[in-house]
Design a protein around this motif. Sequence first.
Motif, PDB file in Angstrom:
ATOM      1  N   THR A 118     -10.092  -1.512   0.807  1.00 36.41           N
ATOM      2  CA  THR A 118     -10.443  -1.736   2.208  1.00 36.41           C
ATOM      3  C   THR A 118      -9.872  -3.067   2.693  1.00 36.41           C
ATOM      4  N   ASP A 119      -9.310  -3.057   3.898  1.00 35.90           N
ATOM      5  CA  ASP A 119      -8.694  -4.258   4.497  1.00 35.90           C
ATOM      6  C   ASP A 119      -7.633  -4.856   3.575  1.00 35.90           C
ATOM      7  N   PHE A 120      -6.827  -3.980   2.984  1.00 38.25           N
ATOM      8  CA  PHE A 120      -5.780  -4.433   2.065  1.00 38.25           C
ATOM      9  C   PHE A 120      -4.866  -5.459   2.722  1.00 38.25           C
ATOM     10  N   HIS A 121      -4.595  -5.302   4.005  1.00 39.17           N
ATOM     11  CA  HIS A 121      -3.708  -6.243   4.688  1.00 39.17           C
ATOM     12  C   HIS A 121      -4.261  -7.667   4.661  1.00 39.17           C
ATOM     13  N   ARG A 122      -5.571  -7.812   4.619  1.00 32.90           N
ATOM     14  CA  ARG A 122      -6.180  -9.136   4.549  1.00 32.90           C
ATOM     15  C   ARG A 122      -6.192  -9.689   3.132  1.00 32.90           C
ATOM     16  N   LEU A 123      -6.306  -8.811   2.152  1.00 30.37           N
ATOM     17  CA  LEU A 123      -6.441  -9.225   0.755  1.00 30.37           C
ATOM     18  C   LEU A 123      -5.115  -9.277   0.010  1.00 30.37           C
ATOM     19  N   ARG A 124      -4.080  -8.707   0.605  1.00 32.70           N
ATOM     20  CA  ARG A 124      -2.838  -8.453  -0.123  1.00 32.70           C
ATOM     21  C   ARG A 124      -2.248  -9.707  -0.758  1.00 32.70           C
ATOM     22  N   ARG A 125      -2.170 -10.799  -0.007  1.00 27.53           N
ATOM     23  CA  ARG A 125      -1.540 -12.005  -0.551  1.00 27.53           C
ATOM     24  C   ARG A 125      -2.273 -12.486  -1.794  1.00 27.53           C
ATOM     25  N   ASP A 126      -3.606 -12.599  -1.719  1.00 27.17           N
ATOM     26  CA  ASP A 126      -4.375 -13.094  -2.857  1.00 27.17           C
ATOM     27  C   ASP A 126      -4.325 -12.128  -4.035  1.00 27.17           C
ATOM     28  N   LEU A 127      -4.308 -10.821  -3.750  1.00 25.47           N
ATOM     29  CA  LEU A 127      -4.179  -9.848  -4.830  1.00 25.47           C
ATOM     30  C   LEU A 127      -2.838 -10.004  -5.547  1.00 25.47           C
ATOM     31  N   CYS A 128      -1.781 -10.130  -4.769  1.00 23.54           N
ATOM     32  CA  CYS A 128      -0.445 -10.239  -5.365  1.00 23.54           C
ATOM     33  C   CYS A 128      -0.284 -11.543  -6.135  1.00 23.54           C
ATOM     34  N   MET A 129      -0.928 -12.597  -5.671  1.00 23.85           N
ATOM     35  CA  MET A 129      -0.828 -13.882  -6.367  1.00 23.85           C
ATOM     36  C   MET A 129      -1.455 -13.835  -7.759  1.00 23.85           C
ATOM     37  N   THR A 143       2.174  -0.644  -1.215  1.00 20.99           N
ATOM     38  CA  THR A 143       0.864  -0.006  -1.272  1.00 20.99           C
ATOM     39  C   THR A 143      -0.135  -0.816  -2.087  1.00 20.99           C
ATOM     40  N   ASP A 144      -1.420  -0.609  -1.765  1.00 27.96           N
ATOM     41  CA  ASP A 144      -2.488  -1.158  -2.590  1.00 27.96           C
ATOM     42  C   ASP A 144      -2.469  -0.532  -3.982  1.00 27.96           C
ATOM     43  N   SER A 145      -2.070   0.741  -4.076  1.00 26.68           N
ATOM     44  CA  SER A 145      -2.071   1.451  -5.363  1.00 26.68           C
ATOM     45  C   SER A 145      -1.156   0.776  -6.381  1.00 26.68           C
ATOM     46  N   GLU A 146       0.030   0.376  -5.944  1.00 24.66           N
ATOM     47  CA  GLU A 146       0.970  -0.258  -6.865  1.00 24.66           C
ATOM     48  C   GLU A 146       0.488  -1.639  -7.280  1.00 24.66           C
ATOM     49  N   VAL A 147      -0.107  -2.376  -6.354  1.00 23.54           N
ATOM     50  CA  VAL A 147      -0.660  -3.690  -6.698  1.00 23.54           C
ATOM     51  C   VAL A 147      -1.791  -3.525  -7.708  1.00 23.54           C
ATOM     52  N   MET A 148      -2.639  -2.514  -7.528  1.00 26.93           N
ATOM     53  CA  MET A 148      -3.699  -2.245  -8.501  1.00 26.93           C
ATOM     54  C   MET A 148      -3.109  -1.999  -9.883  1.00 26.93           C
ATOM     55  N   PHE A 149      -2.023  -1.252  -9.949  1.00 25.80           N
ATOM     56  CA  PHE A 149      -1.356  -0.969 -11.220  1.00 25.80           C
ATOM     57  C   PHE A 149      -0.912  -2.262 -11.906  1.00 25.80           C
ATOM     58  N   TYR A 150      -0.223  -3.110 -11.178  1.00 26.27           N
ATOM     59  CA  TYR A 150       0.300  -4.326 -11.803  1.00 26.27           C
ATOM     60  C   TYR A 150      -0.796  -5.340 -12.097  1.00 26.27           C
ATOM     61  N   LEU A 151      -1.902  -5.300 -11.362  1.00 27.90           N
ATOM     62  CA  LEU A 151      -3.054  -6.102 -11.757  1.00 27.90           C
ATOM     63  C   LEU A 151      -3.618  -5.601 -13.087  1.00 27.90           C
ATOM     64  N   ALA A 152      -3.699  -4.278 -13.256  1.00 27.55           N
ATOM     65  CA  ALA A 152      -4.195  -3.727 -14.516  1.00 27.55           C
ATOM     66  C   ALA A 152      -3.270  -4.104 -15.674  1.00 27.55           C
ATOM     67  N   VAL A 153      -1.951  -4.055 -15.444  1.00 29.38           N
ATOM     68  CA  VAL A 153      -1.018  -4.493 -16.489  1.00 29.38           C
ATOM     69  C   VAL A 153      -1.238  -5.967 -16.798  1.00 29.38           C
ATOM     70  N   THR A 154      -1.410  -6.780 -15.770  1.00 31.38           N
ATOM     71  CA  THR A 154      -1.667  -8.208 -15.945  1.00 31.38           C
ATOM     72  C   THR A 154      -2.933  -8.447 -16.757  1.00 31.38           C
ATOM     73  N   PHE A 155      -3.956  -7.632 -16.530  1.00 32.22           N
ATOM     74  CA  PHE A 155      -5.252  -7.819 -17.188  1.00 32.22           C
ATOM     75  C   PHE A 155      -5.358  -7.098 -18.520  1.00 32.22           C
ATOM     76  N   LYS A 177     -15.275  -9.289  -1.478  1.00 33.79           N
ATOM     77  CA  LYS A 177     -16.536  -9.854  -1.004  1.00 33.79           C
ATOM     78  C   LYS A 177     -16.371 -11.309  -0.572  1.00 33.79           C
ATOM     79  N   GLU A 178     -15.451 -12.040  -1.217  1.00 32.26           N
ATOM     80  CA  GLU A 178     -15.151 -13.402  -0.765  1.00 32.26           C
ATOM     81  C   GLU A 178     -14.573 -13.414   0.646  1.00 32.26           C
ATOM     82  N   HIS A 179     -13.898 -12.309   1.029  1.00 34.41           N
ATOM     83  CA  HIS A 179     -13.315 -12.195   2.362  1.00 34.41           C
ATOM     84  C   HIS A 179     -14.229 -11.429   3.329  1.00 34.41           C
ATOM     85  N   GLY A 180     -15.446 -11.151   2.920  1.00 35.38           N
ATOM     86  CA  GLY A 180     -16.382 -10.482   3.803  1.00 35.38           C
ATOM     87  C   GLY A 180     -16.191  -8.987   3.921  1.00 35.38           C
TER      88      GLY A 180
END
Length: 279
Positions: A118-129, A143-155, A177-180
Amino acid sequence: MCRWLAYAGAPVLLDDVLYKPDHSLIDQSLHSKLGVETTNGDGFGVGWYGANGDAEPGVVRDIGPAWNNRNLREIAAHVRSPLFFAHVRASTGTAVQQTNCHPFRHGRWLWMHNGAITDFHRLRRDLCMAVDPALFASIEGSTDSEVMFYLAVTFGLDQDVPGAVARMAGFVERLGKEHGVESPLQMTVAVSDGERLWAFRYSTQGRSRSLFYSSRADEIRQLHPNLAFLRLSDTTRLVVSEPLGDLPGAWNELPESSYIICPTGEGEADYFPFWPESP
């Protein structure tokens, strides 16, 4: 949203699963019964592991609808695989382009998703960082889906699939939740390394998109002895956004906040509770 299926079992032609069932994924691309949208025509993709044990999967993606794509029909009639993904896309706001079509591939891994941050456009920068800098250049789409994938690889996807997906989900929820953002995450996810298939169903609200897994083929034959069930092995499993038909006893809903593991060879599929973790 989108519709997807994942297959693990004896090698079969993609055509047997993608086109032949009454309510196949191709039919769902036009006539979805359980999705947010009836039509899923913003692109498609298939990813498959070779029957000869190739480590890296093949992937074909296109921006057109799946229901009238001649190349997909040609591929499905000639490719045989023991483990494959297929996805038909309904965009949640990001561009209709090939790099935004699922499944996504990194090395031996395949990943596909239905849902949204939800509100990926607001969270995108911090997610990608938060993505490992060594992986960041591999993100091709928006897409949010691809960022989720690379976060999972990162983690730590390479070491612990359920744990990495849980840490990805936990990070998305914490950041949201930090972004409301009250309910940051909605997901059904499939991921594979070519040997096993994992599928996850979770949402912050506890009202996740639909996800089903097939009963064992031998159990279906006992219920319906007059039917040949796709010539599948007894331990074959399919995980799908919605059932491929209405055969009684063939489909089981994956419980809310859970995940399933399906091996490609011998061994039973089983499901477990899923909860986000702090990364």
